[in-house]
Design a protein around this motif. Sequence first.
Motif, short mmCIF file in Angstrom:
data_model
loop_
_atom_site.label_atom_id
_atom_site.label_comp_id
_atom_site.label_asym_id
_atom_site.label_seq_id
_atom_site.Cartn_x
_atom_site.Cartn_y
_atom_site.Cartn_z
N GLY A 19 1.34 -1.61 -0.08
CA GLY A 19 -0.37 -0.18 -0.11
C GLY A 19 0.94 1.15 0.37
N VAL A 20 2.33 1.27 0.02
CA VAL A 20 3.18 2.54 0.09
C VAL A 20 3.83 2.46 -1.65
N ARG A 21 2.88 3.86 -2.21
CA ARG A 21 3.51 3.95 -3.38
C ARG A 21 5.05 4.79 -2.80
N ILE A 346 1.81 -10.72 -10.08
CA ILE A 346 2.02 -9.39 -10.58
C ILE A 346 1.72 -8.06 -9.60
N ASP A 347 -0.23 -8.31 -9.27
CA ASP A 347 -0.67 -8.09 -8.30
C ASP A 347 0.53 -7.49 -7.30
N GLN A 348 0.62 -8.23 -7.24
CA GLN A 348 1.56 -8.36 -5.50
C GLN A 348 3.25 -7.36 -5.75
N ARG A 349 3.45 -7.19 -7.11
CA ARG A 349 4.12 -6.11 -7.63
C ARG A 349 3.84 -5.04 -7.96
N ILE A 350 2.88 -5.22 -8.73
CA ILE A 350 2.46 -3.53 -8.42
C ILE A 350 1.83 -3.20 -7.24
N ARG A 352 3.68 -3.68 -4.63
CA ARG A 352 4.61 -3.64 -3.71
C ARG A 352 5.79 -2.50 -4.31
N GLU A 353 5.54 -2.56 -5.43
CA GLU A 353 6.78 -1.67 -6.34
C GLU A 353 6.70 -1.20 -7.27
N ALA A 354 5.16 -0.67 -7.67
CA ALA A 354 4.34 0.46 -8.84
C ALA A 354 5.29 -1.01 -9.84
#
Length: 384
Positions: A19-21, A346-350, A352-354
């Motif tokens: 949740g932190v971008r 992919i969802d987890q990387r979006i 966490r890692e934008a």
Amino acid sequence: MTDTPGWASPGSSEPPRDGVRPPADAPAAVPGPSAPPQATPGWGTQYGQPHHGGQTPGRGPYGWEAARSPRPGVIPLRPLSVGELLDGAVTTVRRHWRTALTLSLGIAVLDRAGAFVAQLLVRGRTGASTQLLTLLASLPLTLLLDALAVALLTIVVSRAVLGRSVTAGEAWRDARPRLLKLLGLTVLTTLLSGGVILLGFTPWLGYSAGGAGSRGTEGLLFLVGVLTVPVGLWLLIRYSLAAPALMLEKQGVVTALSRSRRLARGSWWRIFGIVLLSRLLAGIVGATLVIPFRVIGLLLGFGSVDRFGDTSQQSIGMMVLTAIAGIIASALATPFLAAVSVLVYIDQRIRREALDIELARAAGLPEQGGTGGSGPADQTTAGR
């Protein structure tokens, strides 16, 4: 334009928390996620120009406005809901059915043929342990084919996310250099999860094989085995994202396990729920296909109603019909489950890692004018 820039792991050792971008003015990690330009009309309206309290106009619960998320392929490039994730998996199979079903059908035929031969070898000779011995006899081939299916279908899904298609031959050429590592990873994760459970039940199996034992002791040993099931399940989910990380980030086995552990941290229950739901759906489809074939076998005289659930004494005809149903069910379920696994990664990387920013660039979406200038950005672009 290759999809390598989108999948490469970030250069930092510790990704942002869920949740932190990354801040808009943070330097871009190479080759990891980077911030979009702040002055562009499309991207800037979603990410740039913070106002009161550091919020940006049009942000949704994940920091986005869902309706304005770019969608070059089967999913919008933003954090996904469970429904969107499952829909993306179904869309991948439906849109790229020729490649996905060709690969999964070939693998399913080999897998069921191996299981069929193993069942013939032990049929009627081992009593109540027939099913267990059949499973163990076919396990090496199953692990090999599972690794092959994951490798090939991961390539298909990763291209589908970018709005690109891929042939079976192209998927094989891209996946072949990673196959041995993926096979090793598959064996290792199977030993980590299944081995813990097997180790927990070993005392009970050994004690029960002795015959004349105390029922209380036998029950206690069985309870010990049951208590290892949550541990094995926890390890299975914890390392469930290792295969996509190995294939797409071109990681080694140990690094892929570490990546999966970090990506799944704090999201175990969510990933578990998605995996459980997807496997329940696949199981329902499989049962829906298998039961009619079994009924047809009964009508043709290949079995009897009183032995409908007993697979250890099946006739050859019933075994053939069951194998055909299993091939069809596996050919449909395998690409769906593989797509779910890759999309969870992919969802987890979006989150966490934008990763969505890098994927948009890898898909060739223009940053100038981006998502705001020419109609809804959530529509799939050409080149599917």
